[in-house]
Design a protein around this motif. Structure first.
Motif, PDB file in Angstrom:
ATOM      1  N   VAL A  70      34.794  19.645  54.944  1.00 57.21           N
ATOM      2  CA  VAL A  70      35.503  19.422  53.687  1.00 57.21           C
ATOM      3  C   VAL A  70      36.772  18.600  53.926  1.00 57.21           C
ATOM      4  N   GLY A 255      41.446  21.347  47.920  1.00 52.69           N
ATOM      5  CA  GLY A 255      40.033  21.726  47.932  1.00 52.69           C
ATOM      6  C   GLY A 255      39.191  20.600  47.366  1.00 52.69           C
ATOM      7  N   SER A 256      37.994  20.477  47.891  1.00 56.06           N
ATOM      8  CA  SER A 256      37.146  19.338  47.554  1.00 56.06           C
ATOM      9  C   SER A 256      36.716  19.319  46.089  1.00 56.06           C
ATOM     10  N   THR A 257      36.554  20.491  45.472  1.00 56.86           N
ATOM     11  CA  THR A 257      36.109  20.522  44.078  1.00 56.86           C
ATOM     12  C   THR A 257      37.180  19.984  43.149  1.00 56.86           C
ATOM     13  N   VAL A 258      38.413  20.434  43.336  1.00 60.61           N
ATOM     14  CA  VAL A 258      39.531  19.929  42.522  1.00 60.61           C
ATOM     15  C   VAL A 258      39.693  18.429  42.753  1.00 60.61           C
ATOM     16  N   ALA A 260      37.441  16.345  43.562  1.00 57.35           N
ATOM     17  CA  ALA A 260      36.342  15.627  42.905  1.00 57.35           C
ATOM     18  C   ALA A 260      36.685  15.327  41.441  1.00 57.35           C
ATOM     19  N   TRP A 261      37.282  16.280  40.745  1.00 54.70           N
ATOM     20  CA  TRP A 261      37.687  16.067  39.353  1.00 54.70           C
ATOM     21  C   TRP A 261      38.787  15.014  39.261  1.00 54.70           C
ATOM     22  N   ASN A 447      33.983  12.247  49.419  1.00 63.19           N
ATOM     23  CA  ASN A 447      34.413  13.612  49.093  1.00 63.19           C
ATOM     24  C   ASN A 447      33.199  14.508  48.848  1.00 63.19           C
ATOM     25  N   LEU A 448      32.230  13.983  48.126  1.00 63.26           N
ATOM     26  CA  LEU A 448      30.997  14.744  47.897  1.00 63.26           C
ATOM     27  C   LEU A 448      30.255  14.980  49.210  1.00 63.26           C
ATOM     28  N   ILE A 451      31.568  18.183  50.665  1.00 65.28           N
ATOM     29  CA  ILE A 451      31.009  19.348  49.974  1.00 65.28           C
ATOM     30  C   ILE A 451      29.577  19.592  50.437  1.00 65.28           C
ATOM     31  N   TYR A 452      28.826  18.502  50.541  1.00 68.07           N
ATOM     32  CA  TYR A 452      27.426  18.584  50.981  1.00 68.07           C
ATOM     33  C   TYR A 452      27.328  19.063  52.432  1.00 68.07           C
TER      34      TYR A 452
END
Length: 500
Positions: A70, A255-258, A260-261, A447-448, A451-452
């Motif tokens: 990540v 964090g990767s999710t934030v 990503a947005w 970035n994805l 996560i992957y």
């Protein structure tokens, strides 16, 4: 509207008369070497980052693989996202030459910082590299495009040569830094990662010096805008960069999710700005911007899976690939050079094929589709190896080696073509900003990819089962995307209004 009519609507700037070397403007070769040393620096640390994070900050526990992946993905994403602002600074504030020099200096500082074995200093160093590379990377690529007229048939060939410079630096860096880390200053059991980072910092300084000395040959291309020749703007940009480093540091930790947005919102904002400029210039330029943005979306998919090379593929090589070759163990780091060797070997062949095909040469969107399909073929090989070639928990060495080679063919279909595409399709006044959009789409994919990668490693680290499951999903995502782009190609070509 024809291409000629479109060209008349936006006058093309006059180019200086350049002496040529091997049929190309002589400054291309200076930019080639500048990028060689920058890529040496960038790829010198690539193989070591995730291994270092696990070893230094997770005490070597495999459970740290997900967090390392990540961090690696977020770092790469922000490197490319920063290119938006670097392109804007070059377009509107500093000019390309000064942006490149400022970025090189900042990036070198960050590379030396990550050699300090402290988590906070390490992440602050990554943030510094991010800001420096954002000023450097999009603008060195844009400078290549500015050496050629829009109708110059040497343009794509020039970008392919430049791309080989990228890959020669990327090929040498892992081999040399791995040798220093394991043979000179460390051991196989305890590599000296600090030396890897210091060597990369020295490479970045060489890039800075090379461009500083050679920029006179550009004959004013990329020089500061009229009235901005003083040092005041450099000071302002430098202060802005120092303020941006803590922001990048914060984004690394969100964090990767934030992230990503945030990157998604940036991409939408950039798309709107480019589209507004396209509308201002007329229907043809508007359509070209739309075509470029569509291709950017597929670019995200390509890099999401391609960039497993520096994260999950590294753990795969370290744990699940049989690297014993007749009593000699192939270093994990050297897998990072396979891609570059393949690019250097195959780039002239691919370029020759495009020329040889003449009028049957695939369009830009179909070349991108081929890139996705070749990437999918690499994942198909991994599926085969992990499902039917496992012996004592290991898959054969040649399978991962060929995965890198097959991915490289896909990269050659897509990446150098993408750089050239942006210089053709972006609005003339915002070419650097358009190049920033290209790198932002690459950053979103990166970035994805983190996560992957975390998904593949799971909570306890990578296993044969988790790798097979994860790479099977990647195969289907890539194949479906490639087929879809082939189907959309006629529509995208229409939007491009004759650009080849």
């Amino acid at each position: 509207m024809s291409v000629d009519a479109a060209a008349k609507s936006v006058p093309e700037p006059a180019l200086p008369e350049f002496k040529t070397t091997l049929g190309h403007p002589r400054p291309l070769w200076m930019l080639f070497m500048t990028e060689f040393w920058e890529r040496f620096a960038f790829y010198g640390i690539r193989w070591a980052l995730v291994l270092y994070i696990v070893a230094q900050f997770h005490n070597g526990d495999s459970a740290g693989e997900g967090a390392a992946g990540v961090t690696y993905g977020a770092y790469l994403a922000l490197v490319y996202a920063a290119a938006i602002f670097g392109g804007y600074v070059a377009d509107r504030v500093l000019g390309y030459q000064r942006s490149i020099l400022t970025g090189a200096l900042i990036m070198a500082a960050g590379l030396f910082m990550i050699s300090v074995p402290n988590k906070e200093v390490f992440e602050l160093g990554l943030a510094t590299i991010i800001i420096g590379n954002g000023l450097f990377k999009p603008n060195i690529s844009t400078m290549v495009g500015k050496l050629y007229g829009l109708k110059d048939e040497r343009r794509d060939s020039g970008f392919t040569i430049f791309y080989m410079g990228i890959n020669i630096g990327a090929m040498i860096a892992p081999v040399l830094t791995d040798y220093f880390a394991r043979k000179v200053f460390g051991t196989e059991a305890m590599p000296s990662y600090k030396v890897v980072f210091i060597a990369s910092g020295i490479g970045m300084l060489l890039s800075l010096v090379w461009f500083y000395i050679g920029r006179a040959g550009l004959k004013g291309i990329g020089a500061p805008p009229a009235g901005a020749e003083g040092f005041g703007r450099i000071a302002v940009v430098f202060i802005g960069a120092m303020l941006a480093i803590p922001v990048a540091y914060f984004l690394l930790s969100t964090g990767s999710t934030v992230l990503a947005w945030i990157l998604g919102a940036l991409f939408i904002g950039l798309g709107i700005l480019l589209l507004m400029e396209g509308i201002r210039e007329g229907k043809v330029q508007r359509d070209r911007v739309i075509a470029m943005l569509i291709i950017f979306v597929f670019n995200v998919m390509f890099w999401m899976f391609f960039e497993q090379a520096g994260s999950s593929f590294t753990f795969l090589a370290d744990k699940i690939v049989d690297r014993n070759l007749g009593g000699w163990t192939f270093p994990t780091a050297w897998f990072q050079s396979v891609n570059s060797v393949a690019i250097i070997t195959l780039a002239p062949l691919v370029a020759w094929i495009w020329v040889k095909m003449g009028s049957a040469n695939p369009s830009i969107p179909r070349k991108f589709g081929l890139g996705l399909l070749f990437n999918g073929a690499a994942f198909a090989l991994l599926m085969l190896a992990l499902s039917s070639m496992v012996v004592d928990g290991k898959i054969p060495f040649w399978t991962l080696f060929m995965v890198y080679v097959i991915q490289s063919v896909g990269e050659l279909c897509l990446s150098p073509i993408g750089l050239s595409m942006v210089t053709k399709l972006a609005p003339v006044r915002l070419v650097g900003f358009g190049m920033g959009g290209w790198f932002l789409s690459t950053g979103i994919g990166n970035n994805l990819s983190g996560i992957y990668s975390k998904f593949i490693s799971g909570e306890t680290g990578m296993s044969v089962e988790s790798a097979l499951h994860g790479y099977t999903l990647g195969f289907w995502a890539l194949i479906i995307s490639g087929v879809l782009l082939f189907l959309l190609a006629p529509f995208i070509n229409k939007l491009m209004h004759g650009v080849k």
